[in-house]
Each structure stands twice: as structure tokens, then as C-alpha cells.
Design an enzyme around this catalytic site. Structure first.
Site, mmCIF file in Angstrom:
data_model
loop_
_atom_site.group_PDB
_atom_site.id
_atom_site.type_symbol
_atom_site.label_atom_id
_atom_site.label_comp_id
_atom_site.label_asym_id
_atom_site.label_seq_id
_atom_site.Cartn_x
_atom_site.Cartn_y
_atom_site.Cartn_z
ATOM 1 N N THR A 82 0.965 -1.168 0.113
ATOM 2 C CA THR A 82 0.060 -0.127 0.148
ATOM 3 C C THR A 82 0.825 1.040 -0.197
ATOM 4 O O THR A 82 2.040 1.192 0.313
ATOM 5 C CB THR A 82 -0.985 0.278 1.279
ATOM 6 O OG1 THR A 82 -1.642 1.203 1.279
ATOM 7 C CG2 THR A 82 -0.160 0.097 2.638
ATOM 8 N N ASN B 152 -0.726 3.956 1.286
ATOM 9 C CA ASN B 152 -2.006 4.278 2.011
ATOM 10 C C ASN B 152 -1.183 4.207 3.801
ATOM 11 O O ASN B 152 -1.067 2.910 4.569
ATOM 12 C CB ASN B 152 -3.391 3.975 1.923
ATOM 13 C CG ASN B 152 -4.641 4.705 2.973
ATOM 14 O OD1 ASN B 152 -3.484 5.424 4.158
ATOM 15 N ND2 ASN B 152 -5.541 4.654 2.915
ATOM 16 N N ASP C 71 -7.928 -5.093 -0.513
ATOM 17 C CA ASP C 71 -8.133 -3.890 -1.557
ATOM 18 C C ASP C 71 -10.186 -3.934 -0.616
ATOM 19 O O ASP C 71 -10.090 -5.386 -0.210
ATOM 20 C CB ASP C 71 -8.529 -5.036 -2.518
ATOM 21 C CG ASP C 71 -8.956 -3.338 -3.653
ATOM 22 O OD1 ASP C 71 -8.028 -2.521 -3.600
ATOM 23 O OD2 ASP C 71 -10.389 -3.936 -4.547
HETATM 24 P P1 IMP Z 1 -7.776 0.611 -2.217
HETATM 25 O O1 IMP Z 1 -7.164 1.638 -1.296
HETATM 26 O O2 IMP Z 1 -8.128 -0.148 -2.610
HETATM 27 O O3 IMP Z 1 -8.411 -0.610 -0.901
HETATM 28 O O4 IMP Z 1 -9.612 1.699 -1.563
HETATM 29 C C1 IMP Z 1 -9.866 1.666 -0.758
HETATM 30 C C2 IMP Z 1 -10.788 2.674 0.104
HETATM 31 O O5 IMP Z 1 -12.199 2.631 0.272
HETATM 32 C C3 IMP Z 1 -10.533 3.708 1.103
HETATM 33 O O6 IMP Z 1 -9.734 5.178 -0.594
HETATM 34 C C4 IMP Z 1 -11.868 4.519 1.115
HETATM 35 O O7 IMP Z 1 -12.760 5.433 0.052
HETATM 36 C C5 IMP Z 1 -11.835 3.229 1.592
HETATM 37 N N1 IMP Z 1 -12.048 2.873 2.578
HETATM 38 C C6 IMP Z 1 -11.803 0.999 2.766
HETATM 39 N N2 IMP Z 1 -10.871 0.942 4.107
HETATM 40 C C7 IMP Z 1 -11.964 1.781 4.864
HETATM 41 C C8 IMP Z 1 -11.907 2.143 6.227
HETATM 42 O O8 IMP Z 1 -11.670 1.847 7.467
HETATM 43 N N3 IMP Z 1 -12.307 3.677 6.590
HETATM 44 C C9 IMP Z 1 -13.069 4.042 5.937
HETATM 45 N N4 IMP Z 1 -12.786 4.008 4.109
HETATM 46 C C10 IMP Z 1 -12.247 2.740 3.756
#
Ligand code: IMP
Length: 190
Positions: free
Chosen positions: A7, A9, A66
């Protein structure tokens, strides 16, 4: 044991390390060049794409998640497109609240698929965690990230953004999936 968490993030990495504390596992970021194209059509496919790219770049075992928010009356939207639903997180929340304006059925769930991949690319383990709840009428709270300010989990009257980290990790989709991964790792010799 160090495992690459696929990630960019930093919030996700922090959450993962909080959940894994005392497990003997430390999650680290992938190399700077990690920038996978999320072209999958399911959470499982996208988590595999991310984990295999991080494993290839680092030469280490990698774990990817994801995740997204699926709203029942919107047929599961924003779902796979949760991160791309509008340009900023504030606008994503605004769009979702607008789409649910006047709607009584606000049931939703966070979904998180995790895939653990070996350096050569094969899947070692895959699991999905859920957190069921409903969408609030307005944002509240400052903790967490993403849609946390508008998501009220079942059995709670506050949003995830109003909870401390420990409470969120105990009930979250990511926490549930990661606990399964940690259980797998503790029972497996890698
Ligand atoms: P990913 O990084 O591709 O998994 O995108 C997931 C997206 O879903 C994030 O950018 C958030 O907008 C939303 N999301 C996933 N997990 C959470 C969480 O724990 N809290 C709030 N939003 C989440």
C-alpha cells in the site's frame, strides 16, 4: 518476520501494525516504485495485483488489501470504486450522502479482501473481512480515514471516525481479514 504491506496508504500500514502488535510480524512499506494499476473487477483480483507487484519489487512475501464501502440500495456502489468515487474524500462523502438523500434503507458494509503472496508470485492465502452497518445522515468525527465519518457499525450509535483506533481495529473489515491472515501465519512455516 517482516512482510511487505502493499500500500501507499500510511493509515492502512499503521492500522495493520497496530493489529499485528505482539504477533511477531511487522509490516513495512513496499519500494517507492510500487504503483500498481488496479485493473481487477473484484476486490480479490485487485488485492492479488497489488500483492504480487509488491512481492516482485521487494523480493519478499507481501500482503495486500483491497477494500471499499458497499451500499445496499446502490447495488454495492461505490464498492470497487470507493477511492475513485469523486476527486477528494470530502467530495466522495458528499456524493454518497446526496445519492442517499431521502433514502430510509441506509444499510452498507465495508469489505476487505486480503491476499498474501510469495516472492515468486503464488498465492499463499486469501481471505475477506466484513464490517456491517449503515450510512449516517451527516459526517461526524475526526479519527480514521475515508468514509469513516459517515459509517455507523451495527451495535453502535457513533461513526467509526468517532471511535478510538483500538475499537475500530476490533470490529473493522480490515481487522477481521488481518486476524485471519495472522492466524494463518502463526500456523504455517514460511
Ligand atoms: P483501496 O485502497 O483500493 O483498498 O481503496 C479503498 C477505499 O475504500 C479507500 O480509499 C476509502 O475510500 C474506502 N475505505 C476502505 N477502507 C476504509 C476504512 O477503513 N474506512 C473508511 N474508508 C475506507
Amino acid at each position: 518476520m517482516e512482510i511487505v504491506f502493499a500500500t501507499n496508504n500510511i493509515n492502512k500500514l499503521k492500522e495493520a501494525n497496530e493489529i499485528a502488535q505482539n504477533s511477531g510480524i511487522t509490516f513495512i512499506l513496499p519500494p517507492d516504485s510500487f504503483n500498481p494499476e488496479e485493473t481487477g473487477t473484484t476486490f480479490a483480483e485487485n488485492s492479488y495485483i497489488k500483492a504480487s507487484e509488491a512481492a516482485k519489487l521487494s523480493g519478499k512475501i507481501a500482503l495486500a488489501d483491497d477494500s471499499g464501502l458497499c451500499v445496499n440500495v446502490l447495488n454495492g456502489a461505490p464498492g470497487l470504486y470507493s477511492a475513485r468515487y469523486a476527486e477528494t474524500q470530502q467530495l466522495r462523502i458528499k456524493r454518497l450522502l446526496n445519492e442517499l438523500a431521502g433514502e430510509k434503507d441506509r444499510q452498507a458494509q465495508f469489505v476487505c479482501c486480503m491476499t498474501l503472496v510469495a516472492p515468486a508470485g503464488e498465492i499463499l492465502y486469501q481471505t475477506t473481512g466484513y464490517c456491517k452497518g449503515h450510512i449516517a445522515h451527516a459526517p461526524s468525527g475526526t479519527h480514521g480515514f475515508g468514509y469513516d465519518p459517515i459509517f455507523i457499525p451495527d451495535n453502535y450509535t457513533i461513526t467509526i471516525a468517532q471511535m478510538d483506533d483500538e475499537t475500530k481495529n476490533n470490529i473493522s473489515h480490515r481487522g477481521n481479514a488481518l486476524k485471519q491472515v495472522l492466524k494463518f501465519l502463526s500456523n504455517t512455516n514460511l
